[in-house]
Motif scaffolding. Structure first.
Motif, mmCIF file in Angstrom:
data_model
loop_
_atom_site.group_PDB
_atom_site.id
_atom_site.type_symbol
_atom_site.label_atom_id
_atom_site.label_comp_id
_atom_site.label_asym_id
_atom_site.label_seq_id
_atom_site.Cartn_x
_atom_site.Cartn_y
_atom_site.Cartn_z
ATOM 1 N N SER A 7 0.826 -1.215 0.000
ATOM 2 C CA SER A 7 0.000 0.000 0.000
ATOM 3 C C SER A 7 0.857 1.260 0.000
ATOM 4 C CB SER A 7 -0.924 0.002 1.227
ATOM 5 O OG SER A 7 -1.763 -1.119 1.232
ATOM 6 N N THR A 8 1.956 1.220 0.749
ATOM 7 C CA THR A 8 2.843 2.386 0.826
ATOM 8 C C THR A 8 3.484 2.666 -0.528
ATOM 9 O OG1 THR A 8 3.324 1.926 3.160
ATOM 10 C CG2 THR A 8 4.857 3.364 1.992
ATOM 11 N N ILE A 9 3.918 1.613 -1.211
ATOM 12 C CA ILE A 9 4.530 1.786 -2.535
ATOM 13 C C ILE A 9 3.513 2.396 -3.497
ATOM 14 C CG2 ILE A 9 5.478 0.566 -4.542
ATOM 15 C CD1 ILE A 9 6.693 -1.450 -2.515
ATOM 16 N N TYR A 10 2.296 1.874 -3.488
ATOM 17 C CA TYR A 10 1.244 2.397 -4.369
ATOM 18 C C TYR A 10 0.945 3.865 -4.040
ATOM 19 C CZ TYR A 10 -3.348 3.134 -6.435
ATOM 20 O OH TYR A 10 -4.413 3.656 -7.134
ATOM 21 N N LEU A 11 0.813 4.166 -2.730
ATOM 22 C CA LEU A 11 0.508 5.531 -2.294
ATOM 23 C C LEU A 11 1.616 6.499 -2.696
ATOM 24 C CD1 LEU A 11 -1.245 7.496 -0.618
ATOM 25 C CD2 LEU A 11 0.033 6.752 1.405
ATOM 26 N N ALA A 12 2.868 6.108 -2.467
ATOM 27 C CA ALA A 12 4.006 6.973 -2.794
ATOM 28 C C ALA A 12 4.042 7.289 -4.287
ATOM 29 C CB ALA A 12 5.299 6.311 -2.355
ATOM 30 N N HIS A 13 3.857 6.289 -5.109
ATOM 31 C CA HIS A 13 3.876 6.507 -6.556
ATOM 32 C C HIS A 13 2.724 7.415 -6.987
ATOM 33 C CE1 HIS A 13 6.394 2.608 -7.283
ATOM 34 N NE2 HIS A 13 7.131 3.648 -6.900
ATOM 35 N N SER A 14 1.578 7.258 -6.330
ATOM 36 C CA SER A 14 0.429 8.108 -6.645
ATOM 37 C C SER A 14 0.712 9.571 -6.321
ATOM 38 C CB SER A 14 -0.804 7.641 -5.864
ATOM 39 O OG SER A 14 -1.139 6.313 -6.180
ATOM 40 N N LEU A 15 1.561 9.799 -5.323
ATOM 41 C CA LEU A 15 1.916 11.164 -4.910
ATOM 42 C C LEU A 15 3.164 11.689 -5.620
ATOM 43 C CD1 LEU A 15 1.320 10.770 -1.067
ATOM 44 C CD2 LEU A 15 -0.112 12.038 -2.677
ATOM 45 N N GLY A 16 3.720 10.889 -6.520
ATOM 46 C CA GLY A 16 4.894 11.327 -7.272
ATOM 47 C C GLY A 16 6.199 11.137 -6.538
ATOM 48 N N CYS A 17 6.214 10.270 -5.516
ATOM 49 C CA CYS A 17 7.442 9.992 -4.763
ATOM 50 C C CYS A 17 8.012 8.636 -5.167
ATOM 51 C CB CYS A 17 7.159 9.963 -3.268
ATOM 52 S SG CYS A 17 6.524 11.502 -2.578
ATOM 53 N N ASN A 18 9.338 8.508 -5.126
ATOM 54 C CA ASN A 18 9.933 7.186 -5.281
ATOM 55 C C ASN A 18 10.091 6.540 -3.907
ATOM 56 O OD1 ASN A 18 12.667 7.859 -4.222
ATOM 57 N ND2 ASN A 18 12.761 9.154 -6.059
ATOM 58 N N VAL A 19 10.343 5.240 -3.896
ATOM 59 C CA VAL A 19 10.348 4.483 -2.643
ATOM 60 C C VAL A 19 11.654 3.725 -2.471
ATOM 61 C CG1 VAL A 19 9.156 2.738 -1.271
ATOM 62 C CG2 VAL A 19 7.851 4.183 -2.834
ATOM 63 N N VAL A 20 12.194 3.798 -1.240
ATOM 64 C CA VAL A 20 13.373 3.016 -0.863
ATOM 65 C C VAL A 20 12.961 2.059 0.245
ATOM 66 C CG1 VAL A 20 15.724 3.061 0.065
ATOM 67 C CG2 VAL A 20 14.942 4.924 -1.418
ATOM 68 N N ALA A 21 13.305 0.785 0.099
ATOM 69 C CA ALA A 21 13.055 -0.208 1.145
ATOM 70 C C ALA A 21 14.341 -0.461 1.904
ATOM 71 C CB ALA A 21 12.534 -1.498 0.528
ATOM 72 N N GLU A 22 14.306 -0.261 3.229
ATOM 73 C CA GLU A 22 15.473 -0.485 4.079
ATOM 74 C C GLU A 22 15.458 -1.905 4.648
ATOM 75 O OE1 GLU A 22 16.548 3.572 6.289
ATOM 76 O OE2 GLU A 22 14.528 2.893 6.781
#
Length: 526
Positions: free
Chosen positions: A461-476
């Motif tokens: 859900s976080t990945i989908y939400l971030a992309h919807s807001l125009g942000c890229n995602v890093v998984a730690e």
């Protein structure tokens, strides 16, 4: 000048001397202290003996005008005696005032220390409770030292009346009340402490004003390993400190917490010298593209090696630095060192972004902003080469102040990443209010994710939400190939963790990166 005129002058001087002497005597006697009365009696005795001796000597020598001479001598003696009395009086009054002020503390501490020492020496089971008034400074400013002392005295009487036990000793001293009891049952002590707390938070009326105390209560039960009064007092102070730090009103001493406090004190004493002695080091952990494992950037991680070969972890010293205002110096050093390391990376054609963490306190004044602004203005740093990571909890301290600072940093050209996303309570509201370029999903979700569980759903859900807001995602915290593949399938942009590489020194990370790029070239040719 005839003898009558001289006699009148001497008589006038004698009267003045007697007035001065009378003032000195009055100042001493009015305090109604036996020691001062004895002192003035001795001075007067010395004077009269001396005067009679000199007068007899003059008569024996047959001096004709012995009356005039004796009057002159008398005036001299009286004048000197008067000034001596005044000086002695002032000195005694000063000493008495100082003693009266200090005895309020010293005498009480001597008494309760003696009571505690007697119980320790005789191995008598007992408990010690300390009630600290947290808002004592505010109460003193609102009233006065004397009024607060009266309030504390009244509060101790309330406690004494509640306990109503002749075997219980109660003292008030400075901003605290000490109770030396005869209990060893923790539940019973806690119950009584709760009752006392409820009594003390009721308004106390003094001089027409209502005063409300803010007490915190620490407890310690005597045990065989306690061999001194200082150890007992130290432990009850630790219990009070623990209660305050944990946001409690009552707590008990514990060995584990005592050790953590000792560790904190030790770290704090070392922090003072860490930057001047250049003790900190920066390590870099690579961040790669989840699609093809090509290098995307690095996260700068601070390390603090010790002379004995050990390492003080950041999660220990960063929080201590923040509480004691050393964090700004650390942030300044990190920014300068990262800037220098970025130049080294670029010299080896490693033109990748470097992530660095900034503290909560860095968001609420202009120190960090001014440092970055100067570096950008002087062309020592390109903003696009640095990503500033801010933890979610830091943002929640003051959203408005954080918004203003992040807006200024964004205007300078810096990328902003929200770190540890998902660990707070208002992640979604932050995304609505603040603009970010990137979201880093906390490793606690990554390490525990498996298809079908709640962590997996949160990550997806976080990945989908971030992309919807125009942000890229890093998984730690990606530690194995299985996690890497799952994140790849979910469309996570970048990954970071031991599966890719552990954090390394700047020299090692440069060599690692060059080898990775070389392998990528060979793979492309093949």
């Amino acid at each position: 000048m005839d003898n009558d005129v001289i006699l009148k002058l001497l008589l006038f001087a004698n009267v003045v001397s007697l007035v001065l002497l009378s003032k000195g005597i009055y100042d001493i006697i009015k305090n109604n202290e036996l020691s001062k009365k004895i002192l003035i009696s001795i001075l007067l005795l010395i004077y009269f003996i001396g005067f009679i001796y000199i007068e007899n000597s003059l008569l024996e020598k047959g001096v004709k005008n012995y009356i005039d001479l004796s009057m002159l001598i008398s005036v001299t003696f009286l004048t000197q005696l008067a000034f001596v009395c005044i000086l002695v009086t002032n000195k005694i009054n000063q000493n008495v005032q100082t003693q009266d002020h200090s005895n309020v503390i010293t005498n009480k501490s001597r008494v309760y220390r003696a009571v505690i020492e007697g119980r320790i020496e005789n191995r008598i089971p007992f408990n010690l409770t300390k009630i600290k008034i947290q808002n004592h400074r505010a109460l003193i400013e609102y009233s006065s030292d004397r009024t607060f002392n009266s309030i504390l005295s009244y509060a101790s009487l309330i406690v004494k009346k509640h306990r109503n036990d002749p075997n219980v000793s109660i003292f008030y001293d400075n901003n605290e009340i000490l109770i030396i009891g005869n209990l060893t049952n923790k539940d019973k002590i806690n119950s009584i402490a709760l009752d006392v707390y409820e009594l003390l938070i009721q308004p106390i009326k003094m001089k027409g004003k209502n005063f409300i105390l803010q007490p915190i209560i620490g407890n310690v039960i005597y045990s065989d390993d306690i061999d001194s009064v200082d150890e007992m007092l130290k432990r009850v102070d630790i219990a009070c400190y623990k209660a305050k730090k944990l946001g409690l009103v009552i707590d008990f001493y514990s060995e584990n917490y005592a050790q953590s406090i000792n560790d904190e004190v030790d770290i704090l004493s070392k922090l003072v010298h860490a930057i001047p002695n250049k003790e900190f080091e920066l390590y870099y952990q690579p961040i790669v593209n989840s699609m093809d494992k090509t290098l995307h950037g690095y996260e700068a991680l601070i390390r603090w090696p010790q002379k004995d070969g050990s390492m003080i972890p950041p999660d220990k010293f960063i929080s201590i630095a923040e509480k004691n205002n050393y964090i700004k110096g650390i942030t300044k050093w990190v920014v300068s060192q990262v800037t220098s390391d970025i130049i080294r990376l670029k010299n080896d054609n490693l033109n990748f972004q470097v992530h660095l963490n900034i503290s909560t306190l860095d968001l609420y004044d202009d120190d960090l902003y001014n440092q970055l602004f100067d570096m950008v203005a002087n062309k020592h740093l390109e903003p696009s080469s640095m990503i500033l990571e801010i933890t979610e909890s830091a943002l929640m301290s003051d959203v408005d102040a954080a918004y203003l600072m992040l807006s200024k940093l964004s205007e300078l050209g810096f990328y902003i990443s929200i770190d540890d996303f998902g660990t707070g309570y208002s992640s979604l509201s932050l995304l609505r209010v603040l603009a970010f370029n990137q979201i880093k999903i906390d490793q606690s979700f990554i390490r525990n994710m498996a298809i079908g569980n709640s962590d997996y759903a949160i990550v997806a859900s976080t990945i989908y939400l971030a992309h919807s807001l125009g942000c890229n995602v890093v998984a730690e915290g990606v530690e194995d190939e299985h996690l890497f593949c799952e994140l790849q399938e979910l469309g996570c942009d970048y990954v970071q963790g031991y599966y890719i590489s552990k954090p390394q020194s700047i020299d090692n990370i440069i060599n690692w990166s060059l080898k990775l790029i070389e392998r990528e070239k060979l793979s492309a040719i093949a």
